[in-house]
Design a protein around this motif. Structure first.
Motif, PDB file in Angstrom:
ATOM      1  N   HIS A 112       0.815  -1.222   0.000  1.00  0.00           N
ATOM      2  CA  HIS A 112       0.000   0.000   0.000  1.00  0.00           C
ATOM      3  C   HIS A 112       0.845   1.266   0.000  1.00  0.00           C
ATOM      4  N   LEU A 113       2.144   1.129   0.215  1.00  0.00           N
ATOM      5  CA  LEU A 113       3.000   2.301   0.386  1.00  0.00           C
ATOM      6  C   LEU A 113       2.891   3.318  -0.756  1.00  0.00           C
ATOM      7  N   PRO A 114       2.966   2.919  -2.043  1.00  0.00           N
ATOM      8  CA  PRO A 114       2.885   3.932  -3.109  1.00  0.00           C
ATOM      9  C   PRO A 114       1.591   4.749  -3.066  1.00  0.00           C
ATOM     10  N   GLU A 115       0.457   4.083  -2.817  1.00  0.00           N
ATOM     11  CA  GLU A 115      -0.797   4.840  -2.800  1.00  0.00           C
ATOM     12  C   GLU A 115      -0.945   5.681  -1.541  1.00  0.00           C
ATOM     13  N   VAL A 116      -0.351   5.239  -0.423  1.00  0.00           N
ATOM     14  CA  VAL A 116      -0.374   6.058   0.794  1.00  0.00           C
ATOM     15  C   VAL A 116       0.467   7.316   0.564  1.00  0.00           C
ATOM     16  N   LEU A 117       1.644   7.157  -0.024  1.00  0.00           N
ATOM     17  CA  LEU A 117       2.501   8.311  -0.303  1.00  0.00           C
ATOM     18  C   LEU A 117       1.827   9.276  -1.284  1.00  0.00           C
ATOM     19  N   ALA A 118       1.109   8.747  -2.266  1.00  0.00           N
ATOM     20  CA  ALA A 118       0.397   9.589  -3.232  1.00  0.00           C
ATOM     21  C   ALA A 118      -0.767  10.325  -2.566  1.00  0.00           C
ATOM     22  N   LEU A 119      -1.436   9.670  -1.616  1.00  0.00           N
ATOM     23  CA  LEU A 119      -2.579  10.271  -0.916  1.00  0.00           C
ATOM     24  C   LEU A 119      -2.118  11.398   0.010  1.00  0.00           C
ATOM     25  N   ARG A 120      -0.941  11.234   0.605  1.00  0.00           N
ATOM     26  CA  ARG A 120      -0.364  12.202   1.547  1.00  0.00           C
ATOM     27  C   ARG A 120      -1.316  12.568   2.681  1.00  0.00           C
ATOM     28  N   PRO A 121      -1.766  11.582   3.471  1.00  0.00           N
ATOM     29  CA  PRO A 121      -2.629  11.918   4.604  1.00  0.00           C
ATOM     30  C   PRO A 121      -1.856  12.754   5.616  1.00  0.00           C
ATOM     31  N   GLY A 122      -2.575  13.531   6.401  1.00  0.00           N
ATOM     32  CA  GLY A 122      -1.919  14.343   7.417  1.00  0.00           C
ATOM     33  C   GLY A 122      -1.308  13.501   8.518  1.00  0.00           C
ATOM     34  N   LEU A 123      -1.878  12.315   8.744  1.00  0.00           N
ATOM     35  CA  LEU A 123      -1.415  11.409   9.788  1.00  0.00           C
ATOM     36  C   LEU A 123      -1.784   9.990   9.383  1.00  0.00           C
ATOM     37  N   ALA A 124      -0.857   9.067   9.558  1.00  0.00           N
ATOM     38  CA  ALA A 124      -1.153   7.645   9.330  1.00  0.00           C
ATOM     39  C   ALA A 124      -1.290   6.979  10.688  1.00  0.00           C
ATOM     40  N   TRP A 125      -2.383   6.255  10.868  1.00  0.00           N
ATOM     41  CA  TRP A 125      -2.667   5.605  12.147  1.00  0.00           C
ATOM     42  C   TRP A 125      -2.764   4.107  11.915  1.00  0.00           C
TER      43      TRP A 125
END
Length: 137
Positions: free
Chosen positions: A86-99
């Motif tokens: 999931h890392l590429p899509e998480v980096l693309a999404l750029r959430p303010g915080l990952a929990w």
């Protein structure tokens, strides 16, 4: 992240993408986002198994790539061994915080997010912490 920083972040956050959201009410991936939804957060459910269905007033999407709005918090209900995929899509999404929910830790994933400037909370339940910080029962 200190309690004070976490509480301030939860006060200003409005949208929470839930990776691995589930429709079974007995599963944490359902009752945790339901609690947050009931507290006024906009829940963006993500799970390819339920794509197109509705949860928490929103259409479930198959992947984070389908979210076209800013995300304040990414709440992760996925096993640690699935996180790097999931890392590429998480980096693309750029959430303010990952929990990462209780029991979920992945040092490589966490480090990659931190290096990208995305703060991470790991191995803690967002519902439990929200209740503790805001005195809600």
């Amino acid at each position: 992240m200190t309690d004070l920083e976490l509480k301030a972040y939860l006060e200003k956050a409005r949208s929470i993408a839930v990776l691995g959201a589930h429709k079974d009410p007995s599963r944490p991936a359902h009752y945790v986002p339901r609690y947050l939804w009931e507290k006024g957060y906009r829940i963006l459910p993500v799970n390819p198994r339920f794509a197109g269905e509705e949860l928490f007033g929103m259409r479930v999407v198959a992947s984070l790539k389908e979210i076209a709005e800013p995300v304040d918090i990414l709440d992760v209900f996925r096993p640690p061994e699935a996180l790097l995929a999931h890392l590429p899509e998480v980096l693309a999404l750029r959430p303010g915080l990952a929990w990462l929910q209780t029991g979920i830790r992945h040092p490589g994933f966490e480090e990659a997010l931190k290096e990208a400037g995305i703060p991470v909370v790991a191995d803690r339940c967002l519902m439990v912490e929200h209740r503790r910080l805001f005195g809600v029962h």
